[in-house]
Design a protein around this motif. Sequence first.
Motif, short mmCIF file in Angstrom:
data_model
loop_
_atom_site.label_atom_id
_atom_site.label_comp_id
_atom_site.label_asym_id
_atom_site.label_seq_id
_atom_site.Cartn_x
_atom_site.Cartn_y
_atom_site.Cartn_z
N LEU A 45 -6.83 0.70 -3.49
CA LEU A 45 -7.23 2.10 -3.49
C LEU A 45 -6.22 2.95 -2.73
CD1 LEU A 45 -9.50 4.18 -4.19
CD2 LEU A 45 -10.52 3.61 -1.97
N PHE A 46 -5.80 2.46 -1.59
CA PHE A 46 -4.83 3.18 -0.77
C PHE A 46 -3.49 3.30 -1.48
CE2 PHE A 46 -1.80 3.52 2.81
CZ PHE A 46 -2.34 4.62 3.47
N PHE A 47 -3.06 2.20 -2.10
CA PHE A 47 -1.78 2.20 -2.82
C PHE A 47 -1.80 3.21 -3.96
CE2 PHE A 47 0.52 0.65 -6.59
CZ PHE A 47 1.82 0.68 -6.11
N TRP A 48 -2.88 3.21 -4.75
CA TRP A 48 -2.95 4.13 -5.88
C TRP A 48 -3.13 5.57 -5.43
CZ3 TRP A 48 -1.52 3.90 -10.75
CH2 TRP A 48 -1.26 2.65 -11.29
N ALA A 49 -3.70 5.76 -4.26
CA ALA A 49 -3.78 7.12 -3.71
C ALA A 49 -2.39 7.66 -3.43
CB ALA A 49 -4.62 7.13 -2.44
N ILE A 50 -1.50 6.76 -2.98
CA ILE A 50 -0.11 7.17 -2.73
C ILE A 50 0.59 7.50 -4.05
CG2 ILE A 50 2.14 6.36 -1.91
CD1 ILE A 50 0.65 4.74 0.22
N VAL A 51 0.40 6.62 -5.05
CA VAL A 51 1.05 6.82 -6.35
C VAL A 51 0.55 8.08 -7.05
CG1 VAL A 51 1.35 5.86 -8.68
CG2 VAL A 51 1.50 4.36 -6.68
#
Length: 316
Positions: free
Chosen positions: A199-205
């Motif tokens: 979730l955190f990674f895709w929030a960055i992307v």
Amino acid sequence: MVTGNFTTVVEFILLGLTSRQDLQILLFIVFLTCYIVSLIGNIVIIWISSTNPRLHTPMYFFLRNLSFLDIWYTSCVVPKMLNNFLSVKKTITYIGCVTQMFIHITLGGTECYLLLSMAYDRYVAICNPLHYSNIMHPTFCIRMAAASWFAGIVDSVVNTVYTLQLPFCGANVVDHFFCEVPTLLELACADTSLNKTVLFFWAIVIAVIPFFVILITYVNIISSIMKIRTTTGRRKAFSTCASHVIVVALFYGTVFFIYLRPGPGKIHVSSQDKMATLFYSVITPMLNPLIYTLRNKDVKLALIETTRKKIVLWHK
């Protein structure tokens, strides 16, 4: 439903914004009003920009997309919230919860990249005006809008698939007014550290990268504006970007508060989290058409012209 030694969750209870019964009717009226204003405002933007030749430009093509997106963005949350204000049993089925979550993530991710597309349109218009019509041709605009939707769908599929793999076996009380990923992760009876990392990674992307590209874009835009010799020219250039800057600030500010603050650790939903989510899911879609209408002379003129034509036709 009982599976092995666990009770599989088939529905969730949404606690909503408050447990105070005396506020339920008041909140129902407030958010029903917000929803109606949002629908009317965004429908008017779509109608005006579609029917008035003055607004058949790339800028208003993206604005139509934003208004269409905002209609569904608020519609996937508000109707159920309104129903729960008046219901004793504030429940949503497991399938309904997953569907709401999928649609909300898709639309949120799409809006992040759609706002980036709108920023690029302003960049070309101000920094490279002589080649604007060649660069921002209809086919390219359609591809940018399609890419925005594709990014939102991919984000949603990844997060939804990871969430569906989690077992929900007992706890079914969602401390929120709709099904959002962070709140559902707290109910899973398994390790959710991987889900929170994803979730955190895709929030960055989906959010951080477009936001910083927008910032870089506006640094170049401001640099170009400052080179304009006339005060009138600079004011006009700033005016064409002001509405978009306000919308970006409102949307990204609250999204960052929800999705980037926790990181891979444990997520606790607070009243501040609910207010932030409420703002970007309900309030911002309502404000967007007002911001673009009140600050945009072309939209106001087109609205006046179209209204006058309709009045003349009705009188005939």
